[in-house]
Design an enzyme around this catalytic site. Structure first.
Site, PDB file in Angstrom:
ATOM      1  N   CYS A 265       0.835  -1.221   0.000  1.00  0.00           N
ATOM      2  CA  CYS A 265       0.000   0.000   0.000  1.00  0.00           C
ATOM      3  C   CYS A 265       0.858   1.254   0.000  1.00  0.00           C
ATOM      4  CB  CYS A 265      -0.911  -0.005   1.218  1.00  0.00           C
ATOM      5  SG  CYS A 265       0.014  -0.073   2.756  1.00  0.00           S
ATOM      6  N   GLU A 367      -5.432   4.168  -7.739  1.00  0.00           N
ATOM      7  CA  GLU A 367      -4.479   3.148  -7.274  1.00  0.00           C
ATOM      8  C   GLU A 367      -4.500   1.956  -8.231  1.00  0.00           C
ATOM      9  OE1 GLU A 367      -5.500   0.604  -3.871  1.00  0.00           O
ATOM     10  OE2 GLU A 367      -3.560   1.120  -3.004  1.00  0.00           O
TER      11      GLU A 367
HETATM   12  P1  NAD Z   1      -9.963  -5.835  -0.287  1.00  0.00           P
HETATM   13  O1  NAD Z   1     -10.556  -4.622   0.335  1.00  0.00           O
HETATM   14  O2  NAD Z   1     -10.540  -6.347  -1.541  1.00  0.00           O
HETATM   15  O3  NAD Z   1     -10.036  -7.063   0.738  1.00  0.00           O
HETATM   16  C1  NAD Z   1      -9.478  -6.984   2.021  1.00  0.00           C
HETATM   17  C2  NAD Z   1     -10.214  -7.922   2.946  1.00  0.00           C
HETATM   18  O4  NAD Z   1     -11.549  -7.472   3.095  1.00  0.00           O
HETATM   19  C3  NAD Z   1     -10.307  -9.357   2.430  1.00  0.00           C
HETATM   20  O5  NAD Z   1     -10.158 -10.218   3.521  1.00  0.00           O
HETATM   21  C4  NAD Z   1     -11.722  -9.424   1.868  1.00  0.00           C
HETATM   22  O6  NAD Z   1     -12.274 -10.714   1.846  1.00  0.00           O
HETATM   23  C5  NAD Z   1     -12.457  -8.536   2.847  1.00  0.00           C
HETATM   24  N1  NAD Z   1     -13.685  -7.923   2.342  1.00  0.00           N
HETATM   25  C6  NAD Z   1     -13.960  -7.519   1.082  1.00  0.00           C
HETATM   26  N2  NAD Z   1     -15.204  -6.977   1.027  1.00  0.00           N
HETATM   27  C7  NAD Z   1     -15.713  -7.038   2.288  1.00  0.00           C
HETATM   28  C8  NAD Z   1     -16.949  -6.639   2.867  1.00  0.00           C
HETATM   29  N3  NAD Z   1     -17.920  -6.054   2.166  1.00  0.00           N
HETATM   30  N4  NAD Z   1     -17.132  -6.862   4.194  1.00  0.00           N
HETATM   31  C9  NAD Z   1     -16.160  -7.440   4.932  1.00  0.00           C
HETATM   32  N5  NAD Z   1     -14.980  -7.845   4.427  1.00  0.00           N
HETATM   33  C10 NAD Z   1     -14.744  -7.641   3.123  1.00  0.00           C
HETATM   34  O7  NAD Z   1      -8.416  -5.525  -0.422  1.00  0.00           O
HETATM   35  P2  NAD Z   1      -7.297  -6.438  -1.098  1.00  0.00           P
HETATM   36  O8  NAD Z   1      -7.525  -6.445  -2.574  1.00  0.00           O
HETATM   37  O9  NAD Z   1      -7.225  -7.725  -0.352  1.00  0.00           O
HETATM   38  O10 NAD Z   1      -5.959  -5.608  -0.753  1.00  0.00           O
HETATM   39  C11 NAD Z   1      -5.438  -4.600  -1.553  1.00  0.00           C
HETATM   40  C12 NAD Z   1      -5.867  -3.245  -1.035  1.00  0.00           C
HETATM   41  O11 NAD Z   1      -5.505  -3.096   0.328  1.00  0.00           O
HETATM   42  C13 NAD Z   1      -5.189  -2.089  -1.755  1.00  0.00           C
HETATM   43  O12 NAD Z   1      -6.133  -1.064  -1.966  1.00  0.00           O
HETATM   44  C14 NAD Z   1      -4.127  -1.624  -0.760  1.00  0.00           C
HETATM   45  O13 NAD Z   1      -3.719  -0.291  -0.899  1.00  0.00           O
HETATM   46  C15 NAD Z   1      -4.843  -1.850   0.528  1.00  0.00           C
HETATM   47  N6  NAD Z   1      -3.883  -1.972   1.640  1.00  0.00           N
HETATM   48  C16 NAD Z   1      -3.773  -0.945   2.535  1.00  0.00           C
HETATM   49  C17 NAD Z   1      -2.845  -1.037   3.581  1.00  0.00           C
HETATM   50  C18 NAD Z   1      -2.640   0.069   4.600  1.00  0.00           C
HETATM   51  O14 NAD Z   1      -1.952  -0.175   5.591  1.00  0.00           O
HETATM   52  N7  NAD Z   1      -3.182   1.254   4.407  1.00  0.00           N
HETATM   53  C19 NAD Z   1      -2.062  -2.172   3.699  1.00  0.00           C
HETATM   54  C20 NAD Z   1      -2.205  -3.187   2.758  1.00  0.00           C
HETATM   55  C21 NAD Z   1      -3.131  -3.090   1.732  1.00  0.00           C
HETATM   56  O1  6OD Z   2       4.530  -1.723   8.290  1.00  0.00           O
HETATM   57  C1  6OD Z   2       3.369  -1.733   8.710  1.00  0.00           C
HETATM   58  O2  6OD Z   2       3.100  -1.740   9.930  1.00  0.00           O
HETATM   59  C2  6OD Z   2       2.257  -1.727   7.765  1.00  0.00           C
HETATM   60  N1  6OD Z   2       1.020  -1.696   8.279  1.00  0.00           N
HETATM   61  C3  6OD Z   2       2.515  -1.785   6.436  1.00  0.00           C
HETATM   62  C4  6OD Z   2       1.523  -1.755   5.441  1.00  0.00           C
HETATM   63  C5  6OD Z   2       1.854  -2.061   4.170  1.00  0.00           C
HETATM   64  C6  6OD Z   2       0.862  -2.088   3.138  1.00  0.00           C
HETATM   65  O3  6OD Z   2       0.828  -2.890   2.233  1.00  0.00           O
END
Ligand code: NAD
Ligand code: 6OD
Length: 463
Positions: A265, A367
């Site tokens: 992310c 993104e």
């Molecule tokens: P996603 O939102 O599709 O899914 C994440 C989780 O949420 C999964 O376990 C999924 O099954 C669940 N989910 C999906 N819809 C849901 C609903 N309506 N109710 C409850 N649970 C639900 O995300 P992804 O594709 O797995 O991950 C990629 C995204 O995550 C990217 O946008 C990335 O930027 C973000 N991300 C953010 C951070 C951060 O720390 N800010 C870290 C890692 C990833």
């Molecule tokens: O380093 C961390 O604690 C953290 N939450 C990282 C997130 C990375 C996103 O993909």
């Protein structure tokens, strides 16, 4: 599914509403059992034991992480598994050290009192996590939640079920009582994720994932008024000034764009480079991209894995196509690599660099979450700051300069949760972590995690 060749690795049971309910009830029961009677020192000792167990079974966790994600084994060894053990150690130590607020109160009528707060667990915490750093991001939430005395029900991503399951074994081996850590597998909407967020007996939801999933979860929890912590998407900028250490900046940005195939992310998808060094920087970054080794994940030399799934590759490739339609110059990549072996059935894409897009282009605004960036030139500091901040997201930024005064000045103007100067993804787990705008709600890390995962009860004693 193995993202490197598209083969099925394992079958996982999707929890229905009754199974999610059973998990929540199991967590609730655990809150009135042995777990609730342990003092902070003993709770912390057991979390250290969880870390010990992860370290003892290090290779098992590495193999599970690689099977789940298709990431290079060297990355899982260097980043995901050590950080997961560190998450338990840091929060175990922090919870022992954390103080509470206390005030000596003097009312206008002369009444004196002592106010102090005590930290209580929230109760049952639902934890929903994504697939990109599955073990790291899961333990980043499980560790502080348990340190504060909660019981958890975790719902890992449907793409990456293995490490959350293996962690249950580590919990058992470390003496975490039954019911404190529960795992349910499944999808989001209409499945285990949604059942968890809507469950009336879940006291809080902590979520990492896409911004629009955050919005759906917010609606789901609204009627039961659960506290939420959201770590969401980003469209992060990097600003490279001409006075930077050129080699360090190129290496740093290559990591910031391509690490984990761009599926972090915090990755930089928008790179702003001072015009004086623009051409040489783009050339150097191109060489870095073209030197990446898109091998089998289990090969030690591999440093670029596949994307997580066919569906995610479709999304990334749709942006590669859109970039061309929007008038981008393709510096390198923009397609699918070919291998003439089983990897052709996997989900690889070429590391890709674009230039020449308008700042309003969708590829600069949305993104993508792949190994891709757009590089644009700037002439003044003000222009760079303004372009970097021109986004609805607000997760992370990095600034590259030898002038530390400028580093501080520019960093303080970034509308994000984290700004790195002359580095990227350098973490201290005591610091606040989270995002502004579409990138999240709240902060975790250090005391911020302890505050989210506990209920503070202020006690006022008349003296
Ligand atoms: P996603 O939102 O599709 O899914 C994440 C989780 O949420 C999964 O376990 C999924 O099954 C669940 N989910 C999906 N819809 C849901 C609903 N309506 N109710 C409850 N649970 C639900 O995300 P992804 O594709 O797995 O991950 C990629 C995204 O995550 C990217 O946008 C990335 O930027 C973000 N991300 C953010 C951070 C951060 O720390 N800010 C870290 C890692 C990833
Ligand atoms: O380093 C961390 O604690 C953290 N939450 C990282 C997130 C990375 C996103 O993909």
């Amino acid at each position: 599914m193995n993202p490197a060749d598209g083969t099925v690795i394992a079958q996982v049971t999707e929890a229905d509403a009754a199974q999610v309910d059973e998990a929540v009830r199991s967590a609730r029961r655990a809150l009135s059992g042995e777990w609730s009677r342990l003092g902070i020192r003993e709770r912390a000792a057991r979390l250290h034991r969880v870390a010990d167990t992860i370290e003892k079974r290090f290779e098992c966790f590495v193999q599970a992480e690689v099977a789940d994600t298709g990431k290079p084994v060297s990355l899982a060894r260097k980043l995901d598994v050590p950080r997961s053990a560190a998450n338990f150690r840091v929060f175990a130590d922090l919870v022992k050290m954390a103080g509470v607020e206390a005030f000596q109160t003097e009312s206008p009528d002369g009444t004196a009192a002592l106010n102090y707060a005590v930290r209580k667990p929230l109760g049952v915490v639902g934890i929903i996590t994504p697939w990109n750093l599955p073990l790291l991001l899961l333990t980043w939430k499980v560790a502080p939640a348990l340190a504060c005395g909660n019981a958890v029900v975790v719902k890992p991503s449907e793409e990456t079920p293995a490490t959350a399951t293996l962690l249950a074994e580590a919990m058992r081996d470390a003496g975490i009582p039954n019911g404190v850590y529960n795992v349910v597998h499944g999808f989001g909407p209409g499945s285990a994720g949604e059942f968890l967020t809507r469950h009336a007996d879940v006291d809080a939801i902590t979520f990492t994932g896409e911004s629009r999933t955050g919005a759906a979860i917010m609606q789901a929890v609204a009627s039961t008024v659960k506290p939420v912590s959201f770590e969401l998407g980003g469209k992060n900028a990097a600003i490279i000034f001409a006075d930077c250490n050129f080699e360090e900046a190129v290496n740093g940005i290559a990591d910031a764009v391509f690490l984990n195939t761009g599926q972090v992310c915090l990755c930089a998808e928008r790179v702003y480079v001072e015009r004086k060094i623009f051409n040489s920087f783009v050339d150097a970054l191109k060489r870095k991209a073209e030197a990446l080794i898109a091998g089998w994940p289990t090969d030690e030399k591999t440093n670029l894995g596949p994307l997580i799934s066919a569906q995610h590759r479709e999304k990334v490739l749709s942006y590669y196509e859109l970039a061309r339609e929007e008038g981008a110059t393709v510096v390198t990549g923009g397609g699918i690599p070919t291998f003439a072996d089983e990897r052709d059935r996997g989900f690889y894409v070429q590391p890709t660099i674009y230039t020449g897009l308008a700042e309003s282009a969708r590829c600069v605004k949305e993104e993508i979450f792949g190994p891709v960036c757009h590089v644009a030139p700037f002439d003044t500091e003000e222009e760079a700051v303004s372009m970097a901040n021109d986004t609805k997201y607000g997760l992370a930024a990095s600034i590259w300069t030898s002038d530390l005064k400028r580093g501080h000045r520019v960093a303080q103007q970034m509308k994000v949760g984290i700004t790195w100067v002359n580095c990227w993804f350098l973490r201290d787990l005591r610091t606040p972590f989270g995002g502004a705008g579409l990138s999240g709600i709240g902060r975790e890390g250090g005391i911020h995690s302890l505050n989210f995962y506990s209920e503070l009860n202020n006690i006022c004693i008349r003296l």
